[in-house]
Design a protein around this motif. Structure first.
Motif, short mmCIF file in Angstrom:
data_model
loop_
_atom_site.label_atom_id
_atom_site.label_comp_id
_atom_site.label_asym_id
_atom_site.label_seq_id
_atom_site.Cartn_x
_atom_site.Cartn_y
_atom_site.Cartn_z
N GLU A 23 -6.74 -20.61 -49.55
CA GLU A 23 -7.76 -21.55 -49.75
C GLU A 23 -8.55 -21.37 -51.66
O GLU A 23 -8.22 -22.27 -52.16
CB GLU A 23 -9.19 -21.03 -49.40
CG GLU A 23 -11.05 -22.34 -49.61
CD GLU A 23 -11.55 -22.33 -49.20
OE1 GLU A 23 -12.64 -23.37 -49.06
OE2 GLU A 23 -11.87 -20.88 -47.59
N ARG A 27 -8.75 -24.18 -54.44
CA ARG A 27 -10.40 -24.97 -53.64
C ARG A 27 -10.44 -25.43 -55.18
O ARG A 27 -11.01 -26.71 -55.04
CB ARG A 27 -11.21 -23.70 -53.92
CG ARG A 27 -12.96 -23.54 -53.40
CD ARG A 27 -13.61 -23.19 -53.62
NE ARG A 27 -13.18 -22.08 -52.43
CZ ARG A 27 -12.91 -20.86 -52.96
NH1 ARG A 27 -12.74 -20.69 -54.07
NH2 ARG A 27 -12.98 -19.61 -51.71
N GLU A 28 -10.29 -24.46 -56.15
CA GLU A 28 -11.04 -25.88 -58.12
C GLU A 28 -9.99 -26.90 -57.59
O GLU A 28 -10.22 -28.29 -58.27
CB GLU A 28 -10.59 -24.62 -58.76
CG GLU A 28 -11.00 -25.61 -60.31
CD GLU A 28 -10.61 -24.89 -61.40
OE1 GLU A 28 -10.63 -24.56 -62.48
OE2 GLU A 28 -10.67 -23.41 -61.03
N THR A 31 -10.82 -29.50 -55.18
CA THR A 31 -12.41 -30.37 -54.92
C THR A 31 -11.96 -31.67 -56.07
O THR A 31 -13.10 -31.76 -55.67
CB THR A 31 -13.29 -29.08 -55.46
OG1 THR A 31 -12.72 -28.12 -54.31
CG2 THR A 31 -14.63 -30.00 -55.64
N LYS A 32 -11.29 -31.20 -56.68
CA LYS A 32 -12.02 -32.43 -57.67
C LYS A 32 -10.74 -34.09 -56.95
O LYS A 32 -11.09 -34.85 -57.05
CB LYS A 32 -10.71 -32.12 -59.41
CG LYS A 32 -11.36 -30.87 -60.20
CD LYS A 32 -10.36 -30.37 -61.06
CE LYS A 32 -11.08 -29.56 -61.94
NZ LYS A 32 -10.72 -29.38 -63.32
N ALA A 161 -10.64 -35.65 -51.67
CA ALA A 161 -11.39 -34.33 -52.93
C ALA A 161 -11.80 -33.86 -51.42
O ALA A 161 -12.19 -33.64 -50.71
CB ALA A 161 -12.39 -34.33 -53.64
N TYR A 162 -11.06 -32.01 -51.71
CA TYR A 162 -11.75 -31.83 -50.54
C TYR A 162 -13.14 -30.94 -51.00
O TYR A 162 -13.59 -30.52 -51.98
CB TYR A 162 -10.29 -30.16 -51.56
CG TYR A 162 -11.34 -28.58 -50.37
CD1 TYR A 162 -10.52 -28.85 -48.53
CD2 TYR A 162 -11.57 -27.91 -50.67
CE1 TYR A 162 -10.55 -28.06 -47.69
CE2 TYR A 162 -11.77 -26.40 -49.94
CZ TYR A 162 -11.88 -26.58 -48.60
OH TYR A 162 -11.75 -25.12 -47.80
N ARG A 163 -13.87 -30.75 -48.94
CA ARG A 163 -15.14 -30.80 -49.14
C ARG A 163 -15.38 -29.90 -48.21
O ARG A 163 -16.24 -29.73 -47.34
CB ARG A 163 -15.96 -31.70 -48.75
CG ARG A 163 -16.02 -32.95 -50.37
CD ARG A 163 -16.73 -32.18 -51.28
NE ARG A 163 -16.76 -33.33 -52.09
CZ ARG A 163 -16.59 -33.22 -53.44
NH1 ARG A 163 -15.21 -32.51 -53.89
NH2 ARG A 163 -16.11 -34.29 -54.54
N GLY A 164 -14.50 -29.02 -48.27
CA GLY A 164 -14.78 -27.12 -46.99
C GLY A 164 -14.13 -27.81 -45.66
O GLY A 164 -13.97 -26.47 -45.09
#
Length: 217
Positions: A23, A27-28, A31-32, A161-164
């Motif tokens: 992760e 992650r960076e 997330t975008k 996008a990735y939000r956890g």
């Protein structure tokens, strides 16, 4: 100029890339995420199973199956009920009312067998475009399972996008990997939803929303 890949293919590639990393490594970038581009709007010309227009938005039914699949599912349920009856009957045949007891013992298992597959199939997302708010409602088996409301404040940004949210790699693997949500933002607010949907469904939802707000009139 290279042709733009379909959004669902980009989504699948992005999640595959995430699955090969930890992760903190993805992650960076995740997330975008992915933005819906004007070129993606052309995908709406392709019919999509379960997509239905509404007066003020869209309805997208998930996991839509054809007649053949419904027939196989029905036959599987009938076979399952029969197997349960066969397993239960030897334990109750010496009672005064064997068929009654067999029925009572079988009903809970039968209801569970019917409920679980239909719960997976009967899901939908309703997108409602208001003058000052976007509303997305998820229903499962006819019940409201989630609602997201986004106040509209100027430009509306739509992407994936990735939000956890993470999902398990499966019983034969260890760990989890990130899954991209449908993310809609306006002003300082955003909503994220749809991670349980497959790539095609998430991509179609994102394109439908972006086309309404950012499509060419």
């Amino acid at each position: 100029m290279a042709e733009t890949k379909p959004l669902h293919e980009q989504l699948a590639e992005c999640e595959q890339w995430c699955s090969e990393r930890r992760e903190e490594e993805y992650r960076e970038v995740a997330t975008k995420g992915l933005r819906v581009l004007p070129a993606h709007h052309g995908e709406l010309s392709t019919p999509f199973p379960g997509q239905e227009p509404r007066a003020n938005g869209w309805l997208l039914r998930s996991d839509v199956i054809g007649f053949g699949s419904w027939l196989l599912l029905s036959l599987g349920l009938v076979a399952g009920v029969g197997a349960i009856c066969v397993l239960v009957f030897p334990y109750v045949q010496k009672t005064a009312h064997p068929f009654l007891y067999a029925t009572l013992l079988t009903i809970p298992a039968c209801l569970l067998m019917i409920y679980l597959p239909f719960r997976m199939i009967l899901q939908s997302h309703e997108v409602v475009f208001g003058d000052d708010v976007l509303v997305v409602r998820r229903r499962a088996f006819g019940c409201l399972a989630g609602e997201w409301r986004l106040p509209l404040d100027g430009e509306v940004r739509v992407g994936l996008a990735y939000r956890g949210v993470q999902v398990s790699r499966g019983p034969n693997s260890v760990g989890t990997w990130g899954q991209l949500s449908v993310v809609v933002g306006s002003g300082a607010a955003e909503v994220a939803f749809g991670t349980h949907l497959d790539h095609n469904e998430r991509a179609r939802l994102a394109i439908l929303i972006d086309h309404y707000f950012n499509g060419v009139a």
